[in-house]
Design an enzyme around this catalytic site. Structure first.
Site, PDB file in Angstrom:
ATOM      1  N   GLU A  13      -7.103   0.393  16.314  1.00  0.00           N
ATOM      2  CA  GLU A  13      -7.507   0.288  17.713  1.00  0.00           C
ATOM      3  C   GLU A  13      -7.467   1.625  18.428  1.00  0.00           C
ATOM      4  O   GLU A  13      -7.530   1.686  19.651  1.00  0.00           O
ATOM      5  CB  GLU A  13      -6.632  -0.730  18.436  1.00  0.00           C
ATOM      6  CG  GLU A  13      -6.866  -2.144  17.946  1.00  0.00           C
ATOM      7  CD  GLU A  13      -6.363  -3.185  18.922  1.00  0.00           C
ATOM      8  OE1 GLU A  13      -5.945  -2.815  20.034  1.00  0.00           O
ATOM      9  OE2 GLU A  13      -6.385  -4.367  18.561  1.00  0.00           O
TER      10      GLU A  13
ATOM     11  N   GLU B 216       0.694  -1.023  23.870  1.00  0.00           N
ATOM     12  CA  GLU B 216       0.664  -1.849  22.662  1.00  0.00           C
ATOM     13  C   GLU B 216      -0.796  -1.916  22.239  1.00  0.00           C
ATOM     14  O   GLU B 216      -1.504  -2.860  22.549  1.00  0.00           O
ATOM     15  CB  GLU B 216       1.257  -3.227  22.961  1.00  0.00           C
ATOM     16  CG  GLU B 216       1.559  -4.049  21.723  1.00  0.00           C
ATOM     17  CD  GLU B 216       0.342  -4.830  21.290  1.00  0.00           C
ATOM     18  OE1 GLU B 216      -0.482  -4.247  20.544  1.00  0.00           O
ATOM     19  OE2 GLU B 216       0.220  -5.981  21.674  1.00  0.00           O
TER      20      GLU B 216
END
Length: 730
Positions: free
Chosen positions: A195, A186
């Site tokens: 990210e 995640e």
């Protein structure tokens, strides 16, 4: 929102809340509030680099590895992350559990990249019935150590192998005995890619996973919608906003429309808070699909025609994403705004979620004031992604060029809230009035703009033909200087009266001023790169004013002259739920993380959560329960010093009090009659939020609470404590 294989460029604003570990740092982890860097676990000590809000300098703090989770500074750093908010997202946790149990049906090798507290690793281990292998990769050392605590608390410290490394530092045959059969991860931000999702998946598929592995999530799909919104327009289009302002100042003169604007990127925002101010101009449309179970491409492009559903002007594209967590497509998680409520084959699923702050929608602003569309007219929409971001461009039939940002359009790029502030008629009038009054009856005044205020530099030079202006621009520096030179003619002043000095205001001496003394010391205050910090961190202006005392004239005008700390008791149920203490998450004990992550509720009496910066208007349900109180004043005519105060806060409405919202009101004129507030009403500044140790029920008007604040002039920090008597904790 995890540490992954991602190395984005650094900026001055990243220095807050970042850890550097020895040897040299090689990774940045998490969302833009975390800003941390880490290396492998071989280091025995950590070097914590923190931004001193009073000086703008960075300071190194050495922390022994065994103390990483024990020092107050480390705890405060972790408390500013999104981990707690994410772990309180029950719908997210449940969706991952169901998908993992559905995907992992027997012993295998599971790789968890960006493992955080180890929640997904423990889910995977349990799904295998206590068999198989789980390898957990968490490069952020403090979080890795916290994960070990959680694993021990759940009796799984012997069942999950933890690696304090980046995923690209793992090697099969060294750390890993074999390639992994299943990937659980995640590593998503509000934009999805920020990210480092793509490079992380690429390296994992190349080096760490078997061919055609199973994965949770299975797929992510991004969606968009064309919208019209005056509020969003004002956050982007300063040029056309200034056309309606007749104060004589032009930050974006004709012919230089693109010199001032927001950075062309997706800006995370809680768009539900704007639902009544947004006109939807299209149906939702799918943009990109990213499969976790196969190696993604670094670049992608789609072009489509989007029919307009009503007449209007497209000011922005609102986007979100939907996770398909299982192979069959029965388990979803969505970051869609609340107005997306359908779930069928013709429209994207929404899976309406509770308020949370770790994932928001994204806003892409259209340049040049947007484009006009008519109902049923087709908008040609182009989306392009690279490894870490997505960008959009639009045009309607008949236009020759896409409505697109050019890399050389902007000399100055600021956050949308700053653009909106500079276009706010009332704010501009207040500043103009204060400066004009201060310049009256002063012959050839020497004015120093101590912060990054381009507006004050231009206004001061424009209002007085005899003034001499020294502008410091500590954050904007050369770009700011070039900008002012470019717009000087349009604002009616000569650059021979404006000088830029490439040093901090606090370092100015008589030699820099040609042996003169300063008649006007000005600031908004606004420091570029510090926009996400707490309101009182702008008291840096007070520190600099103190150091400049020897070169200030006896009758110097200081703007602002006073800062007033304001507070209001509020009901904030959504924010509280996202920050409350953890117990069991999908049957896994997480109580050991509460103190470190700055949780609220069910904590021992002395423990209190930190003050955190939020836009209150974006915090979901919010209700004022008291009048607004002045807690204490910071008088800039005096040198910076320690301050403390207590105030009784009387409740004016019944309800559940979750905490106090705090901000600074700046007094900017000589008569102390003109104020600029950074409170929740403005929507352009973040406030500080101090959540209570336990929420309390306000049962009657005139019940009271006490709030205490103390300011530390050495660190620039404000310690806030509160107590509520004769009330009952819930």
């Amino acid at each position: 929102m995890r540490c992954a294989l991602f190395k984005p460029p650094l900026s001055s604003s990243t220095l807050l809340s970042r850890l550097y570990f020895s040897p040299l740092p090689t990774i940045i982890c998490g969302d833009l509030l975390r800003r941390v860097m880490a290396s492998s676990s071989s280091s025995s000590r950590a070097f914590q680099l923190r931004l001193n809000p009073l000086t703008g300098d960075t300071e190194w703090v050495v922390i022994e590895e065994e103390d990483l989770l024990e020092t107050e500074k480390s705890k405060s750093l972790l408390a500013t992350t999104s981990y707690l908010d994410m772990l309180n997202d029950g719908r997210r946790n449940r969706a991952f559990r169901l998908a993992i149990e559905k995907t992992i049906t027997g012993p295998c090798h599971v790789l968890d990249i960006g493992a955080g507290t180890g929640l997904l690793s423990m889910m995977a281990r349990r799904a295998m019935g206590g068999q198989g292998v789980v390898s957990a990769c968490e490069s952020y050392l403090p979080m890795g150590k916290l994960m070990r605590r959680v694993l021990r608390a759940n009796g799984m410290d012997k069942n999950v192998r933890v690696f304090h490394k980046r995923s690209d530092e793992l090697r099969v045959g060294v750390e890993l005995n074999s390639r992994a059969d299943v990937l659980v991860s995640e590593i998503l931000d509000s934009e999805l890619l920020g990210e480092g999702l793509i490079p992380t998946l690429q390296q994992a598929h190349d080096m760490l996973l078997v061919n055609n592995p199973k994965s949770v999530p299975f797929r992510a799909t991004t969606y968009g919608q064309l919208v019209e919104s005056e509020f969003l327009w004002k956050m982007n289009d300063l040029y056309n906003n200034e056309v309606n302002i007749s104060d004589g100042v032009r930050l974006t003169p004709a012919g230089l429309e693109g010199i001032f604007g927001v950075k062309p990127q997706q800006h995370a925002m809680h768009c539900d808070a704007l639902s009544e101010e947004i006109q939807l101009l299209s149906e939702p449309f799918k943009i990109f699909e990213f499969d976790f179970w196969k190696r993604p491409e670094s670049h992608g492009e789609v072009v489509m025609r989007i029919p307009a559903t009503v007449d209007g002007k497209v000011h922005a594209v609102v986007s979100w994403w939907v996770l398909q967590l299982d192979f069959e497509g029965s388990i979803f998680y969505s970051t869609a705004p609340g107005w997306i409520n359908s779930f069928n084959t013709s429209k994207p699923p929404s899976c309406i979620r509770d308020w949370c702050d770790h994932w928001r929608q994204c806003v892409w602003f259209l340049p040049s004031g947007g484009i006009s569309v008519s109902k049923d007219e087709k908008v040609l929409f182009q989306a392009v992604h690279d490894e870490t971001s997505v960008s959009y461009s639009l045009k309607v039939d008949g236009q020759t060029n896409f409505n697109v940002y050019k890399t050389d359009d902007f000399n100055i790029r600021l956050l949308p809230e700053r653009i909106a502030t500079y276009g706010d008629k009332e704010w501009r009038m207040a500043v103009l009035t204060a400066v004009r009054s201060a310049l009256q009856n002063r012959s050839s005044p020497l004015c120093v703009v101590a912060d990054d205020s381009l507006f004050l530099t231009i206004v001061t030079a424009s209002l007085s033909k005899t003034s001499h202006v020294i502008s410091v621009l500590p954050g904007l520096q050369e770009k700011g200087a070039l900008y002012v030179q470019t717009v000087a003619d349009a604002n009616g002043f000569s650059m021979d009266r404006v000088r830029f000095i490439g040093k901090k205001a606090s370092l100015l001496g008589k030699d820099d001023l040609n042996q003169r003394k300063v008649d006007l010391l000005l600031g908004e205050p606004f420091y570029y790169g510090s926009e996400g910090m707490l309101p009182w961190h702008n008291l840096r202006f007070w520190k600099e004013r103190t150091l400049l005392d020897p070169i200030l004239s006896d009758d110097v005008f200081i703007m602002p002259s006073i800062g007033i700390l304001k507070a209001c008791a509020m009901s904030l149920p959504d924010l509280w739920r996202s920050r409350c203490s953890l117990k069991y998450i999908e049957d896994f004990d997480h109580t050991t993380v509460n103190e470190t992550l700055g949780a609220c509720g069910d904590l021992p009496s002395p423990q209190e959560g930190p003050c955190l910066p939020y836009f209150i208007w974006q915090c979901g349900e919010a209700k004022e329960l008291s009048e607004i109180y002045s807690i204490m004043e910071f008088n800039f005519s005096n040198p910076i010093h320690a301050c403390s105060a207590k105030k009784e806060v009387v409740f004016s409405k019944p309800g559940v009090c979750h905490g106090f919202v705090l901000w600074i009101d700046w007094v900017i004129d000589e008569k102390n009659s003109v104020f600029i507030s950074t409170g929740p009403v403005s929507r352009y500044w973040k406030q500080g939020v101090k959540l209570l140790s336990k929420p309390v029920a306000v049962k009657a008007v005139n019940d009271s609470a006490e709030i205490e604040a103390s300011f530390d002039p050495s660190s620039g920090e404000l310690i806030v404590r509160s107590s509520i008597s004769e009330l009952y904790a819930i």
